[in-house]
Each structure stands twice: as C-alpha cells, then as structure tokens.
Enzyme design. Structure first.
Site, PDB file in Angstrom:
ATOM      1  N   GLU A   1       0.748  -1.201   0.034  1.00  5.95           N
ATOM      2  CA  GLU A   1       0.022   0.133   0.126  1.00  5.95           C
ATOM      3  C   GLU A   1       0.923   1.290   0.222  1.00  5.95           C
ATOM      4  OE1 GLU A   1      -2.505  -3.222   0.641  1.00  5.95           O
ATOM      5  OE2 GLU A   1      -0.797  -2.860   1.900  1.00  5.95           O
TER       6      GLU A   1
ATOM      7  N   HIS B   1     -11.181  -6.104   7.989  1.00  2.97           N
ATOM      8  CA  HIS B   1     -11.855  -5.638   6.690  1.00  2.97           C
ATOM      9  C   HIS B   1     -13.166  -4.844   6.702  1.00  2.97           C
ATOM     10  CE1 HIS B   1      -9.488  -9.540   5.825  1.00  2.97           C
ATOM     11  NE2 HIS B   1      -9.442  -9.324   4.570  1.00  2.97           N
TER      12      HIS B   1
END
Length: 337
Positions: free
Chosen positions: A60, A129
């Site tokens: 990321e 998540h």
C-alpha cells in the site's frame, strides 16, 4: 440513464474519466486482469491497456507513493486500496506527502490523485476488513474526504474527485456495493427501494465536492448521516413516524456546514449517525460545530448513534451496526429532551 449498482457506477466513473483524459491511470492490487476484489475495475485493462490500468505488488505504501509521484508530474492516478483497513502502511505517504505537496511547494506542485477504499462492514469480514477510518483523514489538512450513499452520487462524485487538483479520499460503503439497501434489512433487497437512487447517466457528469443533499425534508428534528447510515436513518424515520429532515453529507471534508446549520436552526434538534466507533468519531466534529453555530436554536442536546467503542466484533456484526431501532430510540429521546 441506466440502472446501476454502486460497483457499476464507480466503474463507469473511471471508464468515462479514462476515455476523456489520457492522463488518468488506474492501479492497485488485482485491479487489472482480475478487475478488483469487488470487480469495480472489471474490463478497464482490456479497454485501455496495461499501461493505464495495471496491477501492483501487495504494498500500500508503494501504491500511494507511486501515485503521488505520478500526480506531481502531471498524471491523474486513481488508485485502489483493496480494503480501507489496509491503508495504514500508506498513512504516512497520504498524510505527510500527498496532503502537504501544495503547501510545501508553495503551490508549484499539486497532487491530483484519488485513493478509493471500500469501507465499513457488511461482509462478515471481521476486524481487518470492516473498519470505518474516515476520522483519520478528516483530521488532516490538505485532503478531501467523500462518502457516497448511492450509485448516482458515487459516479458523479468520483468523476469530480478524479478531476480535482488535490488528493481525495473516496470511501465506498461495501454494504451498498452490490445492490439496493432500504435500511430495514441486514442485507440488500430488491427491487430498488424508494430511498435508493439507481438511475445513473451513462456519460460524463459531476457532483460538487462539499455539498450535502437533503434526502428527506422535515420540521421536527435533523438527522445527519453519510454512506450506509443514510438508508438506516431514513428507515428509522419511517418506523417512528417522526417528521425528520435527513441530510446526506456526501462530503465530509469539505463539509457543507451551511446546509446543516440551516436545518438545525429550523428543527431545533439533531441526531448524528455513523457506523464508526463513538469516541473521536466524525460525529463528534459535527456535534461540536452544531453547538458552536446553532446553540441558541437547540431545544435538546445533539445525540450520536454510532458503532461500539470496541474492536470490530466479527460474530456480532449486525448488532454493532446502528440500526433503525437504535436510531429510532435516539429520535424519540431527542424529541422528549
């Protein structure tokens, strides 16, 4: 006009933007051949090639760092962080680099980039998540933060974000991705409910960032929400029968304070709803601003309905979400206050 899910609307926004402007590039983990974990980028690589829609390593910080460099030198990257929960390795790049470039360079450089992130719960994804980290971005000067609640807004706001000269955090509620959601049920239902705006123009159109939308006019109390919670708020109003005005913020930063203040001065009462945890959540900022700007109009304290102050409970996901019953109790309380 076409009937679109939010996934289709997001994809259409990128498609339209890439077709109109060759400097727009899309990349992230699995967004190329696979079309993204939620299929938001499906077909873009086949249409525009591997130099404009491509996969990246699982990094990321690398995704965002590369996007910042591209943006500084004239491209318009629209990158995907697969889940908002994964953005933490890139948080330094986002807050210390992307958000600061315009100021650090005295305007010589800007950072026209979008970081798309699926946010919130609804897929039983557990703690890694399902987070709602919007407050971590609204605290940072130099960023813009957008959260659509329906397909029409998702497309119009994403096109605006891609065309914006500064970095935009674009949060996409996963619970709204695959179909309509009327706020009364745990999962999406069909057909489109009267609260869901599924008609979306095929071509190019924009919605200004920084402008809220009144989803339901009312006189008794103002309900402020964004993303999935807009539908929950509308369902709660239906169930209680209270004449509430429901405001969909759409843009958290910049915030449409004028629309909020005008509504609260009219109703004298306010409930703020969001999925993220209570303490230091975005609703605290909204409540503080209402107190500062509407104090003499308030008939009772501003109430917040939020997620719990706890790590995300995998097995108790639907209890964690603010639902119509919890919002309805807050509406009753604020009316009696």
């Amino acid at each position: 006009m076409a009937r679109m899910t939010m996934i289709e609307a997001v994809r259409s926004a990128m498609d339209v933007s890439m077709e109109r402007d060759e400097t727009v590039v899309v990349f992230g983990e699995d967004v190329g051949y696979f079309g993204g974990v939620f299929r938001c980028t499906q077909g873009l690589q086949a249409k525009y090639g591997k130099t404009r829609c491509f996969d990246t390593p699982i990094s990321e910080s690398g995704i965002v760092g590369a996007a910042i460099g591209m943006a500084a030198y004239g491209l318009k990257p629209c990158v995907e962080i697969q889940f908002a929960d994964y953005m933490y390795p890139a948080y330094d790049q986002i807050t210390q680099e992307a958000a600061r470039i315009r100021y650090r360079s005295a305007g010589d450089f800007t950072c026209p980039m979008v970081i798309r992130m699926p946010t919130g719960g609804g897929i039983f994804g557990g703690q890694t998540h399902s987070q709602s980290p919007e407050a971590l971005f609204t605290h940072v000067c130099g960023l813009k933060v957008v959260v659509p609640s329906n397909p029409y807004d998702a497309k119009g706001l994403l096109i605006s974000a891609i065309e914006d000269p500064d970095p935009v955090i674009f949060l996409e509620p996963k619970r709204l991705y695959n179909g309509p959601f009327d706020g009364h049920h745990e999962r999406p239902v069909t057909p489109w409910s009267k609260h869901e705006l599924g008609d979306v123009p095929d071509g190019h159109f924009t919605i200004p960032i920084g402008k809220a939308e009144i989803r339901r006019p009312g006189e008794a109390v103002t309900v402020i929400a964004y993303g999935t919670m807009v539908h929950v708020a509308l369902a709660a109003v239906e169930e209680t029968g209270i004449d509430a005005e429901v405001i969909d913020l759409r843009s958290l930063l910049p915030l449409d304070l004028d629309t909020i203040a005008q509504s609260v001065r009219k109703t004298g009462r306010c409930v703020v709803v969001h999925e993220a945890t209570l303490t230091s959540g975005y609703g605290a900022e909204v409540a503080a601003l209402i107190q500062e700007h509407c104090f003499y109009s308030l008939e009772s304290p501003v109430l917040r309905v939020t997620g719990w102050d706890t790590p995300y409970p995998h097995a108790q996901e639907w209890d964690y979400f603010p639902g119509p019953a919890r919002v309805g109790r807050a509406l009753q309380d604020v009316m009696e206050g």
